[in-house]
Enzyme design. Structure first.
Site, PDB file in Angstrom:
ATOM      1  N   GLY A  53      -5.863   3.719   7.671  1.00 48.32           N
ATOM      2  CA  GLY A  53      -6.048   5.154   7.072  1.00 48.32           C
ATOM      3  C   GLY A  53      -6.008   5.971   8.304  1.00 48.32           C
ATOM      4  O   GLY A  53      -6.369   5.617   9.205  1.00 48.32           O
ATOM      5  N   CYS A  80      -6.970  -1.997  11.161  1.00 43.94           N
ATOM      6  CA  CYS A  80      -7.081  -0.947  11.960  1.00 43.94           C
ATOM      7  C   CYS A  80      -8.316  -0.279  11.246  1.00 43.94           C
ATOM      8  O   CYS A  80      -9.497  -0.684  11.608  1.00 43.94           O
ATOM      9  CB  CYS A  80      -5.735  -0.180  11.692  1.00 43.94           C
ATOM     10  SG  CYS A  80      -5.864   1.216  12.878  1.00 43.94           S
ATOM     11  N   TYR A  81      -8.139   0.853  10.638  1.00 41.25           N
ATOM     12  CA  TYR A  81      -9.380   1.815  10.169  1.00 41.25           C
ATOM     13  C   TYR A  81     -10.290   0.674   9.327  1.00 41.25           C
ATOM     14  O   TYR A  81     -11.506   0.793   9.512  1.00 41.25           O
ATOM     15  CB  TYR A  81      -8.887   2.809   9.411  1.00 41.25           C
ATOM     16  CG  TYR A  81     -10.046   3.548   8.886  1.00 41.25           C
ATOM     17  CD1 TYR A  81     -10.952   4.580   9.597  1.00 41.25           C
ATOM     18  CD2 TYR A  81     -10.325   3.472   7.202  1.00 41.25           C
ATOM     19  CE1 TYR A  81     -11.952   5.171   8.926  1.00 41.25           C
ATOM     20  CE2 TYR A  81     -11.340   4.268   6.739  1.00 41.25           C
ATOM     21  CZ  TYR A  81     -12.254   5.025   7.681  1.00 41.25           C
ATOM     22  OH  TYR A  81     -13.203   5.766   7.195  1.00 41.25           O
ATOM     23  N   HIS A 167      -1.757  -3.763  13.468  1.00 36.02           N
ATOM     24  CA  HIS A 167      -1.056  -3.752  12.050  1.00 36.02           C
ATOM     25  C   HIS A 167      -0.039  -4.969  12.222  1.00 36.02           C
ATOM     26  O   HIS A 167       1.171  -4.861  12.263  1.00 36.02           O
ATOM     27  CB  HIS A 167      -0.306  -2.607  12.223  1.00 36.02           C
ATOM     28  CG  HIS A 167      -1.031  -1.276  12.099  1.00 36.02           C
ATOM     29  ND1 HIS A 167      -1.621  -0.747  10.630  1.00 36.02           N
ATOM     30  CD2 HIS A 167      -1.475  -0.429  12.967  1.00 36.02           C
ATOM     31  CE1 HIS A 167      -2.282   0.093  10.855  1.00 36.02           C
ATOM     32  NE2 HIS A 167      -2.198   0.502  12.257  1.00 36.02           N
ATOM     33  N   GLU A 169       1.226  -5.965   9.411  1.00 32.46           N
ATOM     34  CA  GLU A 169       2.013  -5.665   8.425  1.00 32.46           C
ATOM     35  C   GLU A 169       3.508  -5.367   8.605  1.00 32.46           C
ATOM     36  O   GLU A 169       4.266  -5.281   7.674  1.00 32.46           O
ATOM     37  CB  GLU A 169       1.347  -4.871   7.134  1.00 32.46           C
ATOM     38  CG  GLU A 169       1.280  -3.421   7.642  1.00 32.46           C
ATOM     39  CD  GLU A 169      -0.001  -2.998   8.398  1.00 32.46           C
ATOM     40  OE1 GLU A 169      -0.568  -4.252   8.956  1.00 32.46           O
ATOM     41  OE2 GLU A 169      -0.593  -1.938   8.406  1.00 32.46           O
ATOM     42  N   ASP A 225      16.077  -2.127 -13.400  1.00 35.22           N
ATOM     43  CA  ASP A 225      14.655  -2.133 -13.858  1.00 35.22           C
ATOM     44  C   ASP A 225      14.745  -2.255 -15.394  1.00 35.22           C
ATOM     45  O   ASP A 225      14.028  -2.983 -15.939  1.00 35.22           O
ATOM     46  CB  ASP A 225      13.911  -0.701 -13.340  1.00 35.22           C
ATOM     47  CG  ASP A 225      14.113  -0.705 -11.960  1.00 35.22           C
ATOM     48  OD1 ASP A 225      14.181  -1.368 -11.188  1.00 35.22           O
ATOM     49  OD2 ASP A 225      13.738   0.471 -11.397  1.00 35.22           O
ATOM     50  N   LYS A 369      10.855  -3.563  -5.927  1.00 40.21           N
ATOM     51  CA  LYS A 369      12.109  -3.922  -6.217  1.00 40.21           C
ATOM     52  C   LYS A 369      12.698  -5.132  -6.031  1.00 40.21           C
ATOM     53  O   LYS A 369      13.403  -5.691  -6.798  1.00 40.21           O
ATOM     54  CB  LYS A 369      12.837  -2.490  -5.678  1.00 40.21           C
ATOM     55  CG  LYS A 369      14.184  -2.383  -6.206  1.00 40.21           C
ATOM     56  CD  LYS A 369      14.268  -1.352  -7.082  1.00 40.21           C
ATOM     57  CE  LYS A 369      15.490  -1.198  -7.547  1.00 40.21           C
ATOM     58  NZ  LYS A 369      15.396  -0.055  -8.962  1.00 40.21           N
TER      59      LYS A 369
END
Ligand code: XMP
Length: 513
Positions: A53, A80-81, A167, A169, A225, A369
């Protein structure tokens, strides 16, 4: 269902964390950072992830999770944070780094432990931070270091608390997925059980239980969708679902038939196709201003849908294809918001009037998605529908730059069909994000045979993009462009020129209106 909760500290990358966890076939949900231990217990997760964050624990009132989360006995991974917060709350020290780390950084693994199991001890990871842990909390050990921080990763293995300063991710940390898998499978003891097959089974059962013998209404647009939503609800309750497909007259060639084939012929869905072309054309007569066009189409669409819905009589539920990114809101400091808040505005977007009473069914509200596409394939929907390129609600109406007439619609529709056919034949349909034709209402001089022509140009717009927010023009091979251009001028009456739009977004937009 086994799950992980991701406590959101407003990270730019929080959706990516969720994506990585889902890719490891583990279900996860993003929740506000200040979720209480009681709420966590109720959700029964097998582990927590504290996201990164923009905040600093050095601020006077930093966003902190409830300290009780460390006493739940759950494995926790702080990113991280999230790692800084964990150390800060458990008695460590956090401070400014002398030199901010941003971008690719060499990471040396010191203690492989479970988090770095089977990973190379020399790694390159993505860092982006101004603070770092200066002193580890008691009972924590160092797992990895980088040039700028002695604590690139740390852990209290007994309590299953882990932290990484980098990170895992982001794509720039290519082995990040292995690290997530190590945390999920080896630390949390989870299995790869989140599959679309399981999702479909569980969701169909949920819908059945919720709806019982009541009636459900669903608006079908032909998009991924709404198609996934309708097919799931139909599998659950069959004939008690009614779908409405409004044909406003601005669809592409063959689109209406495609929807009919997939839903009526294949699934036997109760489908009402509303041919509303005349009323839309009537309201758009003489209209050229793009925003006015969009507004009229939006309003008329809602009105048409509403009228048809009233004709059906009472229904208890409205099914709609809201996706997870639509409902995730950043739980930035001081802004706790739950999904309920957002669902209301979605309902309004859905546009049914307040005096119609119904509940919402949103079976995709926790999916991304690509997961929705996987659901469609699982449900047996055809590839041309599943991998359909994005298509705007107002359709071809915003691709005629000027007043809409039947003649112009015919030209645009035919030209668009040729372009789509050739891109598909050329094997480029997946590589290009969106490809369509635009008809500016101007005329230019040409010559055909020995005769002078004075006709419309057609513009080809084809872009590559990740998410539609930015885009670049697609480098379609010249030979293919040549073929498309030739076919359009030869086969579409009223066109004597083809141009190629070579602007990126920004400064342009993808659509012309
Ligand atoms: P722009 O033209 O803003 O478009 O660069 C970005 C993406 O959004 C699509 N688009 C729409 N999609 N309803 C939609 O569902 C709309 O009114 C609409 N307008 C634009 C556009 O096709 C592109 O993919």
């Amino acid at each position: 269902m086994e799950k992980i909760l991701i406590l959101d500290f407003g990270a730019q990358y929080n959706q990516l964390i969720a994506r990585r966890v889902r890719e490891a076939k583990v279900y996860c949900e993003i929740v506000p950072y200040d979720i209480t231990p009681k709420e966590i217990k109720k959700a029964k997760p097998k582990g927590l992830i504290l996201s990164g964050g923009p905040s600093s624990v050095k601020w006077s009132d930093p966003p902190l999770p409830h300290p009780g989360i460390y006493k739940l006995g759950l494995p926790i991974l702080g990113i991280c944070y999230g790692m800084q917060v964990m150390n800060f709350q458990l008695g460590g020290r956090v401070g400014k780094v002398r030199k901010k780390e941003f971008g690719r950084t060499d990471i040396k693994v010191i203690e492989p432990d479970l988090l770095f199991k089977d990973l190379n001890p020399q790694l390159v990871g993505w860092m982006s931070h101004g603070d770092s842990v200066k002193k580890l909390a008691p009972d924590f050990i160092t797992l990895a270091k980088s040039v700028n921080t002695p604590f690139a990763a740390c852990a209290n293995p007994q309590k299953k608390l882990y932290g990484v300063q980098f990170h895992p991710e982001v794509v720039h940390t290519p082995w990040g997925k292995d690290l997530f898998q190590n945390f999920l499978y080896h630390v949390c003891g989870l299995t790869d059980s989140w599959t679309m097959e399981n999702f479909v089974r569980a969701t169909v059962a949920d819908i059945k239980a919720k709806v019982g013998r009541k009636k459900v209404l669903c608006g079908l647009s032909g998009g991924v969708d709404s198609s996934a939503t309708a097919s799931l609800v139909h599998k659950a309750i069959g004939k008690n679902l009614t779908c409405i497909f409004v044909d406003h007259g601005f669809l592409r060639k063959g689109e209406r038939r495609q929807v009919r084939t997939a839903f009526v012929d294949h699934f036997g869905v109760n489908l009402i196709v509303v041919d509303a072309k005349k009323r839309f054309m009537k309201r758009l007569k003489g209209v050229t201003e793009p925003e006015t066009k969009r507004k009229i189409i939006g309003e008329e669409f809602i009105r048409t849908f509403e009228e048809e819905a009233r004709k059906i009589g009472k229904f208890h539920f409205l099914a709609q294809g809201t996706l997870y990114p639509d409902i995730i809101e950043s739980a930035a400091p001081g802004k706790r918001k739950g999904p309920t808040h957002v669902i209301k505005s979605h309902h309004n977007v859905g546009g049914l009037p307040d005096d119609m009473e119904f509940d919402l069914i949103e079976p995709l509200s926790h999916l991304f998605k690509d997961e929705v596409r996987a659901v469609c394939l699982e449900m047996g929907l055809p590839h041309n529908l599943v991998y359909r390129q994005p298509f705007p609600g107002p359709g071809l109406a915003i691709r005629i730059i000027g007043e809409i007439t039947n003649e112009r619609l015919r030209i645009l529709r035919d030209a668009d069909a040729i372009l789509r056919e050739e891109i598909l034949k050329g094997g480029l349909s997946r590589a290009i994000w969106q490809y369509f034709t635009v008809l500016p209402v101007i005329r230019s001089v040409g010559v055909m045979g020995d005769e002078r022509t004075y006709e419309y140009p057609v513009v080809i717009r084809a872009v590559t993009s990740e998410d539609g927010m930015t885009s670049d023009w697609a480098r379609i091979p010249f030979d293919l462009l040549d073929k498309i251009s030739n076919r359009i001028v030869n086969e579409v009456d009223g066109v004597n020129r083809v141009a190629y739009d070579i602007t990126s977004k920004p400064p342009s937009t993808i659509e012309w209106e």
